[in-house]
Design an enzyme around this catalytic site. Structure first.
Site, mmCIF file in Angstrom:
data_model
loop_
_atom_site.group_PDB
_atom_site.id
_atom_site.type_symbol
_atom_site.label_atom_id
_atom_site.label_comp_id
_atom_site.label_asym_id
_atom_site.label_seq_id
_atom_site.Cartn_x
_atom_site.Cartn_y
_atom_site.Cartn_z
ATOM 1 N N ASP A 8 0.774 -1.270 0.136
ATOM 2 C CA ASP A 8 -0.003 -0.023 0.023
ATOM 3 C C ASP A 8 0.869 1.146 -0.090
ATOM 4 O O ASP A 8 1.722 1.337 0.676
ATOM 5 C CB ASP A 8 -1.029 0.280 1.410
ATOM 6 N N ASP A 64 -15.150 -3.059 -1.418
ATOM 7 C CA ASP A 64 -14.963 -2.566 0.014
ATOM 8 C C ASP A 64 -16.125 -2.302 0.661
ATOM 9 O O ASP A 64 -16.654 -1.552 0.647
ATOM 10 C CB ASP A 64 -13.667 -1.515 0.011
#
Length: 239
Positions: free
Chosen positions: A8, A129
């Site tokens: 990330d 998500d």
């Protein structure tokens, strides 16, 4: 089941967030390309990259870091975060990204997802998500009333390569994945489903694999913290 080590990216660094909170970022490295090489040398088959700044801003922000990773490794890379128009999708695929992940636009512009999947067969995934089963968008900052399973099923005929399902409340919390919800989603669609959020031990990976319907799992913090040994996990899954 494929294990995807996660990188990330925030402000050019490798970080992990807690439940998607940009204010709770822990920096694990300042050289994303070196981290990618480390994962590749351990034997991973894929890398999972997310441009966190891009997810919030709606455009690529950590392009230099992504390009450095692409130059550093030969394993295929999937990339999400800020990919919200066809030109950006095409540009990253042309630069060597193997698969793009479309999240926010899956809710806001599903026709773009369908068009991209037609234009680039096998190279477009949908990122779902969710908090309590409802999809969140724009870097998880905006809640919707869209049911994750309903949205996944709406892409059954679109030709997407995979669905990446993240339980936001589990992400970065080292509390284990939501196996039941991920399995239920995987059984509700024919599209391969990849689990994300909370994968922190070999037991977690085994539980996901043993459902028999989950195609992959993404892990980040556990690999950086040392709670999960990548090479050992890959060997165990292969065995």
């Amino acid at each position: 089941m494929i294990l995807y080590p996660a990188i990330d990216l925030k402000d050019g660094h490798c970080v992990r967030l807690l439940r998607g909170d940009m204010g709770s970022a822990t920096v694990f490295g300042e050289d994303p390309a070196a981290q990618a090489r480390s994962f590749a040398e351990a034997g991973c088959d894929w890398l999972h990259l997310v441009d966190l700044n891009g997810a919030f801003e709606g455009r690529p922000v950590n392009a230099a870091a992504v390009e450095a990773i692409l130059a550093a490794v030969e394993v295929p890379v999937q990339l999400g975060g800020g990919l919200r128009d066809m030109a950006t999708i095409e540009a990253w695929l042309d630069r060597g990204v193997a698969r793009v992940i479309l999240g926010t636009v899956a809710v806001e512009d599903p026709d773009l997802v369908r068009a991209a999947a037609r234009a680039f067969p096998g190279r477009v995934a949908v990122g779902l998500d969710a908090r309590s089963g409802k999809v969140a968008t724009r870097g998880w900052a905006e809640e919707t009333d869209v049911d994750a399973t309903d949205l996944a099923q709406s892409f059954e005929d679109a030709g997407v390569a995979a669905i990446i399902y993240t339980d936001i409340d589990r992400d970065g919390a080292m509390a284990g994945p939501n196996v039941l919800a991920t399995e239920a989603l995987a059984r509700a669609v024919s599209i391969p489903v990849i689990a994300s959020g909370g994968v922190s031990s070999m037991d977690d990976l085994t539980a996901l694999r043993d459902t028999g319907v989950i195609a992959g799992a993404i892990s980040g913090r556990a690999l950086y913290d040392g709670a999960l040994d990548l090479r050992a996990a890959l060997d165990a899954l292969a065995g």
